[in-house]
Each structure stands twice: as structure tokens, then as C-alpha cells.
Design a protein around this motif. Structure first.
Motif, PDB file in Angstrom:
ATOM      1  N   ILE A  70      -1.767  12.147   3.102  1.00 58.58           N
ATOM      2  CA  ILE A  70      -0.972  11.049   3.667  1.00 58.58           C
ATOM      3  C   ILE A  70      -1.562   9.700   3.263  1.00 58.58           C
ATOM      4  CG2 ILE A  70      -0.309   9.924   5.842  1.00 58.58           C
ATOM      5  CD1 ILE A  70      -0.134  12.796   7.043  1.00 58.58           C
ATOM      6  N   GLN A  71      -2.887   9.583   3.283  1.00 58.80           N
ATOM      7  CA  GLN A  71      -3.536   8.332   2.885  1.00 58.80           C
ATOM      8  C   GLN A  71      -3.340   8.070   1.392  1.00 58.80           C
ATOM      9  OE1 GLN A  71      -7.408   9.401   4.448  1.00 58.80           O
ATOM     10  NE2 GLN A  71      -7.175   7.966   6.169  1.00 58.80           N
ATOM     11  N   ARG A  72      -3.392   9.120   0.600  1.00 57.99           N
ATOM     12  CA  ARG A  72      -3.151   8.949  -0.842  1.00 57.99           C
ATOM     13  C   ARG A  72      -1.722   8.507  -1.106  1.00 57.99           C
ATOM     14  NH1 ARG A  72      -6.447  13.341  -4.474  1.00 57.99           N
ATOM     15  NH2 ARG A  72      -8.494  12.861  -3.633  1.00 57.99           N
ATOM     16  N   GLU A  73      -0.776   9.010  -0.321  1.00 56.36           N
ATOM     17  CA  GLU A  73       0.617   8.586  -0.478  1.00 56.36           C
ATOM     18  C   GLU A  73       0.765   7.111  -0.125  1.00 56.36           C
ATOM     19  OE1 GLU A  73       4.515   8.511  -1.480  1.00 56.36           O
ATOM     20  OE2 GLU A  73       3.108  10.141  -1.892  1.00 56.36           O
ATOM     21  N   ARG A  74       0.077   6.688   0.921  1.00 61.13           N
ATOM     22  CA  ARG A  74       0.107   5.261   1.297  1.00 61.13           C
ATOM     23  C   ARG A  74      -0.503   4.409   0.191  1.00 61.13           C
ATOM     24  NH1 ARG A  74      -1.523   2.063   5.995  1.00 61.13           N
ATOM     25  NH2 ARG A  74      -0.935  -0.038   5.393  1.00 61.13           N
ATOM     26  N   PHE A  75      -1.611   4.876  -0.387  1.00 61.40           N
ATOM     27  CA  PHE A  75      -2.247   4.190  -1.501  1.00 61.40           C
ATOM     28  C   PHE A  75      -1.303   4.141  -2.707  1.00 61.40           C
ATOM     29  CE2 PHE A  75      -4.984   4.478  -5.355  1.00 61.40           C
ATOM     30  CZ  PHE A  75      -5.574   3.225  -5.274  1.00 61.40           C
ATOM     31  N   LEU A  76      -0.605   5.239  -2.965  1.00 61.93           N
ATOM     32  CA  LEU A  76       0.357   5.278  -4.065  1.00 61.93           C
ATOM     33  C   LEU A  76       1.436   4.217  -3.875  1.00 61.93           C
ATOM     34  CD1 LEU A  76       1.539   6.724  -6.621  1.00 61.93           C
ATOM     35  CD2 LEU A  76       2.885   8.075  -5.003  1.00 61.93           C
ATOM     36  N   GLN A  77       1.954   4.100  -2.645  1.00 64.82           N
ATOM     37  CA  GLN A  77       2.981   3.094  -2.380  1.00 64.82           C
ATOM     38  C   GLN A  77       2.436   1.683  -2.583  1.00 64.82           C
ATOM     39  OE1 GLN A  77       6.191   3.810  -2.073  1.00 64.82           O
ATOM     40  NE2 GLN A  77       5.543   5.925  -2.335  1.00 64.82           N
ATOM     41  N   ASP A  78       1.202   1.462  -2.191  1.00 67.82           N
ATOM     42  CA  ASP A  78       0.580   0.156  -2.386  1.00 67.82           C
ATOM     43  C   ASP A  78       0.387  -0.126  -3.879  1.00 67.82           C
ATOM     44  OD1 ASP A  78      -0.791  -2.167  -0.953  1.00 67.82           O
ATOM     45  OD2 ASP A  78      -2.368  -1.501  -2.329  1.00 67.82           O
ATOM     46  N   LEU A  79      -0.098   0.865  -4.610  1.00 69.56           N
ATOM     47  CA  LEU A  79      -0.302   0.728  -6.050  1.00 69.56           C
ATOM     48  C   LEU A  79       1.035   0.498  -6.756  1.00 69.56           C
ATOM     49  CD1 LEU A  79      -2.334   0.847  -8.396  1.00 69.56           C
ATOM     50  CD2 LEU A  79      -2.010   3.335  -8.435  1.00 69.56           C
ATOM     51  N   LEU A  80       2.048   1.196  -6.332  1.00 74.09           N
ATOM     52  CA  LEU A  80       3.380   1.035  -6.906  1.00 74.09           C
ATOM     53  C   LEU A  80       3.903  -0.380  -6.671  1.00 74.09           C
ATOM     54  CD1 LEU A  80       5.745   2.411  -8.344  1.00 74.09           C
ATOM     55  CD2 LEU A  80       6.575   3.140  -6.102  1.00 74.09           C
ATOM     56  N   GLY A  81       3.702  -0.892  -5.458  1.00 72.28           N
ATOM     57  CA  GLY A  81       4.119  -2.262  -5.153  1.00 72.28           C
ATOM     58  C   GLY A  81       3.401  -3.289  -6.007  1.00 72.28           C
ATOM     59  N   LYS A  82       2.150  -3.013  -6.350  1.00 66.70           N
ATOM     60  CA  LYS A  82       1.383  -3.922  -7.202  1.00 66.70           C
ATOM     61  C   LYS A  82       1.847  -3.827  -8.658  1.00 66.70           C
ATOM     62  CE  LYS A  82      -2.880  -3.881  -4.399  1.00 66.70           C
ATOM     63  NZ  LYS A  82      -2.194  -4.423  -3.289  1.00 66.70           N
ATOM     64  N   ALA A  83       2.267  -2.630  -9.072  1.00 62.33           N
ATOM     65  CA  ALA A  83       2.666  -2.415 -10.466  1.00 62.33           C
ATOM     66  C   ALA A  83       4.033  -3.003 -10.778  1.00 62.33           C
ATOM     67  CB  ALA A  83       2.674  -0.916 -10.779  1.00 62.33           C
ATOM     68  N   VAL A  84       4.921  -2.983  -9.821  1.00 65.08           N
ATOM     69  CA  VAL A  84       6.282  -3.486 -10.049  1.00 65.08           C
ATOM     70  C   VAL A  84       6.608  -4.552  -9.006  1.00 65.08           C
ATOM     71  CG1 VAL A  84       7.204  -1.485 -11.276  1.00 65.08           C
ATOM     72  CG2 VAL A  84       7.233  -1.484  -8.806  1.00 65.08           C
ATOM     73  N   ARG A  85       5.771  -5.573  -8.978  1.00 62.05           N
ATOM     74  CA  ARG A  85       5.938  -6.663  -8.010  1.00 62.05           C
ATOM     75  C   ARG A  85       7.335  -7.260  -8.103  1.00 62.05           C
ATOM     76  NH1 ARG A  85       0.988  -8.422  -5.840  1.00 62.05           N
ATOM     77  NH2 ARG A  85      -0.803  -7.816  -7.073  1.00 62.05           N
TER      78      ARG A  85
END
Length: 156
Positions: A70-85
Motif C-alpha cells: 500500500i505504501q509503495r502504491e502511494r509512492f508510485l502515485q506521488d512519483l507519477l504526479g512528479k513525472a507528469v506534472r
């Protein structure tokens, strides 16, 4: 000599210089530090990054290893938001993660805050280097990340 402390803006997390491994003796200057890919067949030398950035990246990777799915999924969403701002679809996903809390942040939330501060201070080459290191640790996670980035194509 006073110990230097780094603290995120909320003050919930702190690290001091003793929390990081010492600088290898073979490195006489930070200017000489470079990161070379250890992946077989690539043989491509990456742009040099600072020792501090390298330690920040190693710290995040260490945290990543201990995170739950679950924490990795949250991190993925954060990383995704940074990648496609700026993509509305990722902004809406990020908004759904926001919650008003009346308790102190937990360790994972502090780690994400530090991660965000560090990531924002890294240049493009340093960000690419982090993703490369993450891919070496967990290729499936990075493949899922790339797939998620591709899924945002054509979406506003």
C-alpha cells in the motif's frame, strides 16, 4: 564543531550527518564522484551526481525496501504526479490522497515529505539516476510506473 541537521518544513522528521555512511576515502573531492551503471551490457556512464544526492537516493531506496504494498502504491502515485506534472488526471488522484488529520504524521508520511523535498532539489540527470537505481532494485515496480505514465497519454 556543530552537527548539521536537515529538517523538513513541518519539523516532523530530522536526520543528522551521522545517519549517513561516511564518504569513501578514495574520493578526494566531490567533483570526482561519478555514478557508473552496474547493469551488464549498458556500459554507459551516467552524469556525475553529488555525494549528498547519492546518499538521499540511497536513503529513499532503503525506505522503499521496507514499505508495504500500500505504501509503495502511494509512492508510485506521488512519483507519477512528479513525472507528469500538470496532468489533471494525476492532480485528481493526488487530491484523493489528501486528508485532514488531527494526529502527528507517521514515519512513512515523514519519509514521503523528505522524498518530495529531495526530489524537487534534484536535476533531471539526478532524477533519472534515481529511477535507474530503483529499477535495479525493483524492475516490476518501475515497469508499472512506466505503464502508468503511458496511461496518462491523451488524458488531460
Amino acid at each position: 564543531m556543530a552537527t548539521q541537521h536537515w529538517t523538513d518544513v513541518s519539523g516532523c522528521c530530522a536526520a543528522n550527518a551521522e545517519d549517513f555512511p561516511p564518504v569513501p576515502q578514495a574520493i578526494a573531492s566531490l567533483d570526482n564522484l561519478s555514478c557508473v551503471s552496474s547493469s551488464p551490457g549498458l556500459g554507459k556512464e551516467l552524469e556525475p551526481i553529488s555525494y549528498v544526492t547519492l546518499q538521499e537516493q540511497r536513503c529513499v531506496l532503503s525506505w522503499f525496501q521496507g514499505w508495504t504494498a500500500i505504501q509503495r502504491e502511494r509512492f508510485l502515485q506521488d512519483l507519477l504526479g512528479k513525472a507528469v506534472r500538470g496532468k489533471v488526471c494525476t492532480l485528481l488522484d493526488s487530491l484523493s490522497l489528501l486528508q485532514v488529520k488531527d494526529h502527528l504524521p507517521n514515519i512513512f508520511e515523514c519519509q514521503l515529505r523528505l522524498w518530495s523535498q529531495w526530489f524537487d532539489s534534484w536535476g533531471e540527470e539526478e532524477r533519472n539516476h534515481f529511477l535507474h537505481m530503483l529499477e535495479e532494485r525493483d524492475p516490476d515496480f518501475v515497469a508499472h510506473f512506466y505503464s502508468s505514465v503511458a496511461d496518462t497519454a491523451g488524458r488531460d
